[in-house]
Design an enzyme around this catalytic site. Sequence first.
Site, PDB file in Angstrom:
ATOM      1  CD  GLU A 128      -3.107  -0.974   2.168  1.00 16.66           C
ATOM      2  OE1 GLU A 128      -4.219  -1.482   1.961  1.00 16.66           O
ATOM      3  OE2 GLU A 128      -2.782  -0.479   3.270  1.00 16.66           O
ATOM      4  CG  ASP A 185      -3.040  -6.322   8.063  1.00 16.89           C
ATOM      5  OD1 ASP A 185      -2.377  -6.620   7.046  1.00 16.89           O
ATOM      6  OD2 ASP A 185      -3.998  -5.530   8.043  1.00 16.89           O
TER       7      ASP A 185
HETATM    8  O1  RIB Z   1      -5.659  -5.502   5.871  1.00 12.06           O
HETATM    9  C1  RIB Z   1      -6.718  -4.717   6.340  1.00 12.06           C
HETATM   10  C2  RIB Z   1      -6.481  -3.285   5.966  1.00 12.06           C
HETATM   11  O2  RIB Z   1      -6.529  -3.146   4.570  1.00 12.06           O
HETATM   12  C3  RIB Z   1      -7.524  -2.325   6.484  1.00 12.06           C
HETATM   13  O3  RIB Z   1      -7.214  -1.843   7.765  1.00 12.06           O
HETATM   14  C4  RIB Z   1      -7.562  -1.246   5.414  1.00 12.06           C
HETATM   15  O4  RIB Z   1      -7.085  -0.016   5.838  1.00 12.06           O
HETATM   16  C5  RIB Z   1      -6.733  -1.788   4.261  1.00 12.06           C
HETATM   17  O5  RIB Z   1      -5.498  -1.227   4.238  1.00 12.06           O
END
Ligand code: RIB
Length: 309
Positions: free
Chosen positions: A149, A258
């Site tokens: 990201e 995550d």
């Molecule tokens: O992996 C989950 C995350 O993906 C969310 O918190 C959202 O912000 C996106 O980045």
Amino acid sequence: MLASLGEPPEVTMRRILVIGSYNRDTVLRVPRFPQPGETLAARALDRFHGGKGSNQAVAAARAGAAVSLAAAIGTDEAAEAALALWAAEGIGAASVHRRAGVPTGEALILLDDRGENEIVIVGGANATLAPEEAVAALGVSALVLAQLETPVEATLAAFVAARAAGARTLLNAAPAQVLPEALLDATAILMVNETEAERLAGRSGAPADLAAALASRVAEGVVLTAGAAGAWWAARGAAPSHVPAVPTDVVDSTGSGDAFAGAMAAGLAEGLPIEAALRRGATAGALACRRLGAVPSLPRRAEILALGG
Ligand code: RIB
């Protein structure tokens, strides 16, 4: 020095640098996902901290690691909230850059009754993280963890410098996209879900098969996560092995990947062998499905260990 009887063994944590995003998550709870052209009423709207980079940094810190974060945020209210979060979680934010006039990242998340989500992100400041800023953040990190990201160029520069300095690099290739081969060359461990694996491999296939194929493109191996079906670990040149899923109730799966990545990284930084670090990641990922919102659900070390992770 030997620990005396009854005391837990001493754990040496090496520092993790997370390079990645911060988003303010707006979660709309819907009974189901809308069809194209359809308008649907949400049952509720909630706001949480999010962003894969920040989530993984928090997950690693809660799993017991010493963590710093390289990121870019704005100068708005969301940015102030992000700084407060990292201070509360003990995350080093000296390499977080403020961008005047650029909004902090945002994510719009549709969450359905099964706990599944659909996510749209607006990069904002995340898209401005520069290669020299990521490299300057390396410091004495033994492990560098990144996602997709923030700009690939920044991660690539940091990974090349990290490998040259003897650090381990862990890339969670989310969200799914095709990557420059140079980034995979500079990656020790690649973590992907099935969609991301298919995008990188350029074909579909069974998870074990995809993991083995991708493992030949990185230095150590590939972790392929498949939700309730568990995960696969394919070391480069070896037969893949299966990591069973940890049974869980699913309220909201946002942030589960995550939690897996952050807790696994913390395990590796602690010196665990890959199989044990994977178990820790899988346990954290399961625990992260039990509560609404990404950050509120990220488990702490004691919870992960209590569940056998
Ligand atoms: O992996 C989950 C995350 O993906 C969310 O918190 C959202 O912000 C996106 O980045």
